[in-house]
Write a protein that holds these residues in place. Structure first.
Motif, PDB file in Angstrom:
ATOM      1  N   ALA A  37       0.845  -1.194   0.000  1.00 12.74           N
ATOM      2  CA  ALA A  37       0.000   0.000   0.000  1.00 12.74           C
ATOM      3  C   ALA A  37       0.876   1.238   0.000  1.00 12.74           C
ATOM      4  N   ILE A  38       0.327   2.316  -0.534  1.00  8.66           N
ATOM      5  CA  ILE A  38       1.011   3.614  -0.463  1.00  8.66           C
ATOM      6  C   ILE A  38       0.142   4.529   0.394  1.00  8.66           C
ATOM      7  N   VAL A  39       0.739   5.062   1.465  1.00 11.60           N
ATOM      8  CA  VAL A  39       0.001   5.967   2.358  1.00 11.60           C
ATOM      9  C   VAL A  39       0.800   7.258   2.486  1.00 11.60           C
ATOM     10  N   SER A  40       0.099   8.378   2.377  1.00  5.36           N
ATOM     11  CA  SER A  40       0.746   9.681   2.481  1.00  5.36           C
ATOM     12  C   SER A  40       0.647  10.196   3.919  1.00  5.36           C
ATOM     13  N   ARG A  41       1.789  10.512   4.506  1.00  2.88           N
ATOM     14  CA  ARG A  41       1.903  11.093   5.852  1.00  2.88           C
ATOM     15  C   ARG A  41       1.118  10.329   6.917  1.00  2.88           C
ATOM     16  N   GLY A  42       0.936   9.031   6.720  1.00  4.88           N
ATOM     17  CA  GLY A  42       0.242   8.187   7.692  1.00  4.88           C
ATOM     18  C   GLY A  42      -1.233   8.467   7.798  1.00  4.88           C
ATOM     19  N   ARG A  43      -1.792   9.265   6.858  1.00  9.01           N
ATOM     20  CA  ARG A  43      -3.194   9.661   7.015  1.00  9.01           C
ATOM     21  C   ARG A  43      -4.039   9.515   5.758  1.00  9.01           C
ATOM     22  N   THR A  96      -4.681   7.129   2.315  1.00  8.68           N
ATOM     23  CA  THR A  96      -4.334   5.923   1.565  1.00  8.68           C
ATOM     24  C   THR A  96      -4.462   6.206   0.077  1.00  8.68           C
ATOM     25  N   LEU A  97      -3.355   6.032  -0.648  1.00 10.24           N
ATOM     26  CA  LEU A  97      -3.397   6.242  -2.098  1.00 10.24           C
ATOM     27  C   LEU A  97      -3.645   4.931  -2.828  1.00 10.24           C
ATOM     28  N   SER A  98      -3.223   3.828  -2.215  1.00  3.54           N
ATOM     29  CA  SER A  98      -3.559   2.509  -2.773  1.00  3.54           C
ATOM     30  C   SER A  98      -3.412   1.485  -1.656  1.00  3.54           C
ATOM     31  N   ASN A  99      -4.157   0.408  -1.766  1.00  2.00           N
ATOM     32  CA  ASN A  99      -4.124  -0.636  -0.730  1.00  2.00           C
ATOM     33  C   ASN A  99      -4.460  -1.952  -1.420  1.00  2.00           C
ATOM     34  N   VAL A 100      -3.414  -2.702  -1.792  1.00  4.58           N
ATOM     35  CA  VAL A 100      -3.599  -3.908  -2.605  1.00  4.58           C
ATOM     36  C   VAL A 100      -3.352  -5.156  -1.758  1.00  4.58           C
ATOM     37  N   VAL A 101      -4.265  -6.091  -1.814  1.00  7.42           N
ATOM     38  CA  VAL A 101      -4.120  -7.334  -1.038  1.00  7.42           C
ATOM     39  C   VAL A 101      -4.335  -8.516  -1.974  1.00  7.42           C
ATOM     40  N   ALA A 102      -3.332  -9.400  -2.076  1.00  2.00           N
ATOM     41  CA  ALA A 102      -3.521 -10.650  -2.827  1.00  2.00           C
ATOM     42  C   ALA A 102      -3.786 -11.725  -1.793  1.00  2.00           C
ATOM     43  N   SER A 103      -5.024 -12.183  -1.765  1.00  2.00           N
ATOM     44  CA  SER A 103      -5.407 -13.164  -0.750  1.00  2.00           C
ATOM     45  C   SER A 103      -5.008 -14.569  -1.183  1.00  2.00           C
ATOM     46  N   GLN A 104      -4.605 -15.378  -0.214  1.00  2.00           N
ATOM     47  CA  GLN A 104      -4.257 -16.766  -0.509  1.00  2.00           C
ATOM     48  C   GLN A 104      -5.357 -17.721  -0.054  1.00  2.00           C
ATOM     49  N   ILE A 105      -6.539 -17.167   0.205  1.00  2.00           N
ATOM     50  CA  ILE A 105      -7.612 -18.008   0.758  1.00  2.00           C
ATOM     51  C   ILE A 105      -7.835 -19.263  -0.083  1.00  2.00           C
TER      52      ILE A 105
END
Ligand code: KG4
Ligand code: ZN
Length: 398
Positions: free
Chosen positions: A24-30, A32-41
């Motif tokens: 994920a890319i987060v700016s100044r901890g506040r 979220t510019l992107s949040n990608v999760v590849a699940s292995q379920i």
């Protein structure tokens, strides 16, 4: 760099502690510019639990594409980053190592600082990130933080001084984590994996008072684990109050006993094979395969777990003088947990916060957010950073 990232303070977070490869890319901890999760379920579902070797292999396969997708979705390049943050532990050793090795090599290659993050602190920062994004920060410190997931059930007294956070571990499970109990009970009842969302979806259809479960065994277990007594020191030097200890292995056995004594095994087997025959089984499919007795068992199990978490959390709020309650981790996605905690918080007049559902389970935005205060105080990782599978968070309460 695009408009969204113009604020700078861009941290790439990487999370591979268990069965999700996340970046994920987060700016100044506040922000979220992107949040990608590849699940292995899908990989682990057929085994009914995470297989460590398969998890590492999947992380290796996924890490590069997941990071590239996170950069692309945020509209930034490696050069735009200010730091790389990675989960140090706790978690599966091989799984953690994939993220750490990648993050180390990347930080070195792009000459940016590397920041290590405790996964448990990440879960707490998922709530703070959510509040910052919604501009609902209460800034009520000290806080009581409950981190409740598939691997952890912990209570922390959390405080903030300046930009820095401090934690005191005041309660934990002496055996299974709450999420583990959800997963094991779901498996036992022939439902899907991971079990939490299945039980969450089915419980509203059953009577939560159908079966009574007790948590009386915690006391005995605490003694066995050397954690007994409100003031005495345990063998490991821990000082945890018995009233803030959890135990979820007994309820799993109680469900098994109920299944056996009420002759539910044949219907469980029918349900298991009917769901196995579906390409993408969903909780709605399971509902048609559950009778009233099974739904009552599911609802009662969930009520018992949620109430145990709720009672101990609010007792801990009082004992620590906390001014707000932060609830995070995969189990914090549970709807009954959210509504019962929210109702009690309203009664006590205490602010309560949960992460968005996408930030409740494992993700990398929470890792990037937790890294921001460390970036500001230049608390960078040592070059010999390695996986800490049993890493704990904060000092033990005294
Ligand atoms: O935080 P997480 O993704 O991974 C760990 O750090 O463990 O939590 C996963 C756990 C699993 O045990 C899963 O069954 C549980 O969170 N979970 C839920 C729900 N969604 C996920 N438990 C209860 N209700 C839910 N809705
Ligand atoms: Zn987690």
């Amino acid at each position: 760099m695009n408009e969204a990232s113009a604020d700078g303070g861009l941290i790439l977070g990487i999370e591979t502690s268990c069965d999700e490869t996340a970046a994920a890319i987060v700016s100044r901890g506040r922000r979220t510019l992107s949040n990608v999760v590849a699940s292995q379920i899908a990989t682990h579902a057929r085994y009914g639990g995470v297989v460590p070797e398969l998890a590492s292999r999947e992380h290796l396969r996924n890490i590069v594409p997941v990071v590239h997708t996170a950069l692309a979705e945020a509209g930034v390049t490696f050069e735009d980053l200010d730091a790389v943050a990675v989960t140090e532990g706790p978690g599966l050793a091989g799984a953690l190592l994939v993220g750490i090795s990648y993050a180390k090599a990347l930080a070195f290659a792009i000459a940016k600082p590397l920041i290590s993050v405790n996964h448990l602190e990440g879960h707490i920062h998922a709530v703070l990130l959510e509040q910052a994004e919604r501009q609902t920060e209460t800034d009520e410190w000290p806080a009581l933080a409950l981190v409740v997931s598939g691997g952890h059930t912990n209570l922390y007294a959390a405080s903030k001084r300046g930009a820095r956070f401090f934690y005191r571990n005041i309660g934990r499970t002496v055996d299974d984590a709450a999420g583990e109990a959800f997963d094991k009970v779901a498996k036992l009842l022939g439902l899907g994996y991971p079990g939490g969302p299945w039980i969450d979806a089915l419980a509203p259809h059953g009577d939560p008072n159908a079966v009574s479960f007790s948590f009386a065994q915690v006391k005995r277990k605490a003694h066995r684990a050397g954690l007994a007594g409100t003031t005495g020191k345990s063998r490991s030097g821990e000082r945890l109050r018995e009233e803030f200890l959890f135990s979820f292995s007994g309820i799993k056995t109680a469900v098994l006993r109920y299944v056996q004594t009420h002759n539910l095994l044949p219907s469980i087997e029918r349900r298991r094979s009917a769901l196995a025959a579906l390409a993408r089984p969903r909780p709605e499919d399971a509902l048609a395969l559950c009778d009233g007795e099974t739904l009552g068992l599911i609802a009662s199990f969930q009520r018992a777990v949620v109430d145990d978490l709720r009672r101990k959390s609010f007792r801990a709020v009082e004992a620590t003088g906390a001014r707000s309650l932060l609830v995070s981790g995969g189990v914090a996605a549970n709807r009954e947990l959210r509504s019962r905690f929210a109702a009690e918080a309203a009664e006590h007049g205490i602010p309560i916060a949960f992460p968005a559902l996408s930030l409740s389970t494992d993700n990398a935005a929470m890792i990037a957010a937790a890294a921001w205060p460390k970036f500001e105080s230049t608390a960078f990782a040592a070059p010999d950073l390695t996986a800490q599978p049993r890493l704990s968070l904060g000092a033990i309460a005294s």
